[in-house]
Design an enzyme around this catalytic site. Structure first.
Site, PDB file in Angstrom:
ATOM      1  N   LYS A  22       0.839  -1.208   0.000  1.00 57.54           N
ATOM      2  CA  LYS A  22       0.000   0.000   0.000  1.00 57.54           C
ATOM      3  C   LYS A  22       0.871   1.254   0.000  1.00 57.54           C
ATOM      4  CE  LYS A  22      -1.750   1.729   3.972  1.00 57.54           C
ATOM      5  NZ  LYS A  22      -1.596   3.180   4.173  1.00 57.54           N
ATOM      6  N   ASN A  23       1.901   1.265   0.849  1.00 57.63           N
ATOM      7  CA  ASN A  23       2.685   2.481   1.022  1.00 57.63           C
ATOM      8  C   ASN A  23       3.614   2.780  -0.159  1.00 57.63           C
ATOM      9  OD1 ASN A  23       1.420   2.948   3.401  1.00 57.63           O
ATOM     10  ND2 ASN A  23       3.192   2.537   4.722  1.00 57.63           N
ATOM     11  N   CYS A 126      -4.992   8.100   9.707  1.00 59.34           N
ATOM     12  CA  CYS A 126      -5.082   7.401  10.990  1.00 59.34           C
ATOM     13  C   CYS A 126      -4.838   8.365  12.144  1.00 59.34           C
ATOM     14  CB  CYS A 126      -4.022   6.308  11.070  1.00 59.34           C
ATOM     15  SG  CYS A 126      -4.439   4.819  10.179  1.00 59.34           S
ATOM     16  N   ARG A 131       0.888  14.254  13.510  1.00 62.02           N
ATOM     17  CA  ARG A 131       1.287  14.070  12.116  1.00 62.02           C
ATOM     18  C   ARG A 131       1.204  15.355  11.290  1.00 62.02           C
ATOM     19  NH1 ARG A 131      -0.910   8.407   9.870  1.00 62.02           N
ATOM     20  NH2 ARG A 131       1.068   8.350   8.800  1.00 62.02           N
ATOM     21  N   ASP A 316       4.891   0.483  11.976  1.00 60.74           N
ATOM     22  CA  ASP A 316       3.658  -0.127  11.471  1.00 60.74           C
ATOM     23  C   ASP A 316       3.498  -1.589  11.891  1.00 60.74           C
ATOM     24  OD1 ASP A 316       2.902   2.229  10.297  1.00 60.74           O
ATOM     25  OD2 ASP A 316       3.402   1.640   8.248  1.00 60.74           O
ATOM     26  N   ARG A 408      -8.701  -0.474   4.543  1.00 64.93           N
ATOM     27  CA  ARG A 408      -7.816   0.523   3.965  1.00 64.93           C
ATOM     28  C   ARG A 408      -6.462  -0.087   3.641  1.00 64.93           C
ATOM     29  NH1 ARG A 408      -6.597   4.825   7.792  1.00 64.93           N
ATOM     30  NH2 ARG A 408      -5.188   5.188   6.080  1.00 64.93           N
TER      31      ARG A 408
END
Ligand code: UD1
Length: 429
Positions: A22-23, A126, A131, A316, A408
């Protein structure tokens, strides 16, 4: 909203295909904005975040075609996206779209580099700490952008185009590095980025950009040099495997016991996590197909781990490791150094009977022999999956509520786990 019901206790045995990361997929899709020609991405995971980014790019005028399966494609191969940003019709990324996914803010870099202007809503994503985006803005300012913030929007302008510069990041930031690299590809002159993030996804995006005609050296190291070019071409690129999904399933099988082949996984993408799992008592073997993780009989040993930028232990995977350590034979310590307030899973893990105490950024986990199933609530993407792992190992029934975060970031989670013998099902209300 969907829920996931798990009856714990089954060992995991079988093969789990690892999806594209995903990233990496998200910034790769965003990089498509840099060229008038078509960027073809293979192995893109089918995730809610990918679909959301498709909507955001569509709003800028990007055509995205999702190709069906080709003959000979593996059963679980990700999708192929054809991304064509021939005409960018709108340089605004609105609040309604950006607020749901933090990474969508990164469109600011290609829009600014190619169109010399962008208006992008401040991001959401999230709930794991504040952030901010100050370092992304700093990088773009160094490249010559004029930036103002008005009404919740970051408005960036570079009337004469961006200019190469030296960008020194005071802390390692993945988002900052992606934005700096993408913006610098079309800047005039040379950009030198120091203290850059070294995450494999940065290298994957740089590899793709280089195929598009960019001139990037040093991606994957702390010093990246980008020689600006006038324009980028189309290209074809395969998204690298998801190291966080790999580590998550590796932790699940370490927790339940069993023997699982993680097909398509690449060990060098998560060596530090594999080392921790070995310390914890898993047997990790690398073979031609990927990584095989086994735990038979031996108990789970406690570990002491701090999260760190790559190649350190990834933040993560912190929540998932905490779930695992809840059943270790002794006390573990996990320190979170990347995000403040990334411990929302602690109180949910406590519902399983886990004994965890927090002191600042360090959690101490006193392992117990067996967790007990419970109704729990998913709070962010990685925290959600830590609850699934705990449920798989716990005695009795677990109901994970509010699972939209899982969708997600984890493709066909229930399907992949039930194929390995887990009793897990989605309940749609
Ligand atoms: C990315 C990943 C996320 C992962 C994180 C750290 C994606 C889509 N997301 O997030 O899954 O957990 O890297 O590996 O790739 N910071 C600032 N100012 C800024 C930017 C960041 O202070 O302008 C801080 C953050 O608050 C955080 C730290 O820097 O404390 C690292 O953030 P960053 O590496 O940028 O994370 P993301 O790119 O958002």
């Amino acid at each position: 909203m969907d829920r996931i019901r798990i009856v714990g206790g089954a060992k995991l045995n079988g093969t789990i295909p690892i999806s594209g990361a995903k990233n990496a997929a998200l910034p790769l899709m965003i990089a498509g904005l840099l060229s008038e020609e078509t960027l073809i991405l293979d192995n893109v995971p089918r995730l809610a975040d990918v679909a959301q980014l498709q909507r955001i790019l569509g709003n800028h005028g990007v055509d995205i075609m999702s190709a069906g399966k080709r003959p000979g494609a593996r059963e679980y191969q990700g999708q192929t996206l054809h991304i064509s940003a021939a005409d960018i019709i709108d340089t605004t990324a609105p609040y309604e779209l950006v607020s749901r996914m933090r990474a969508s803010f990164w469109v600011i870099a290609p829009l600014l580099a190619r169109m010399h202007e962008a208006r992008v809503s401040l991001p959401g994503g999230c709930a794991i700490g504040t952030r901010p985006v100050d370092l992304l803005i700093m990088a773009l300012e160094k490249l010559g952008a004029e930036i103002t913030i008005d009404g919740g929007y970051v408005i960036a302008k570079a009337p004469g185009g961006l200019k190469g510069a030296t960008i020194e990041f005071p802390k390692v930031t993945v988002s900052g590095t992606h934005v700096a690299v993408m913006a610098a590809t079309l800047a005039r002159g040379t950009t030198v980025i120091t203290n850059a993030a070294c995450e494999p996804e940065i290298l994957d995006v740089a590899d793709c950009l280089n195929k598009m005609g960019a001139r990037i050296l040093g991606a994957g190291t702390p010093r990246i040099v980008v020689e600006g070019v006038v324009k980028l071409n189309g290209a074809r690129h395969t998204v690298l495997p998801d190291r966080i999904e790999t580590g998550t399933y590796a932790m699940a099988v370490t927790m339940t016991g069993g023997d699982v082949q993680l097909a398509g996984a690449r060990p060098e993408l998560l060596q530090s996590a594999l080392d921790v799992l070995t310390q914890a008592g898993a047997v990790v073997a690398v073979n031609n197909e990927g990584i095989r993780v086994t735990r038979n009989g031996a108990g789970i040993r406690p570990v002491k781990v701090s999260t760190a930028p790559f190649p350190g232990f990834p933040t993560d995977l912190q929540a998932q490791l905490m779930a695992l350590m809840a059943c270790a034979g002794g006390a573990s310590r996990i320190t979170e150094t990347i995000f403040e307030n990334r411990f929302m899973h602690v109180q949910e893990l406590a519902r399983f009977g886990a004994r965890i105490s927090l002191d600042g950024e360090t959690a101490t986990i006193d392992g117990i022999a067996r967790l007990r199933g419970a109704p729990v609530m998913a709070t962010d993407l990685r925290a959600s999956v830590s609850l699934v792992i705990a449920g798989l190992a716990a005695e009795g029934e677990t109901m994970v509520n509010r699972v939209y975060h899982l969708d997600r970031g984890f493709e066909r989670l229930e399907e992949k786990l039930s194929a390995c013998g887990a009793s897990i099902e989605r309940i749609s209300d």
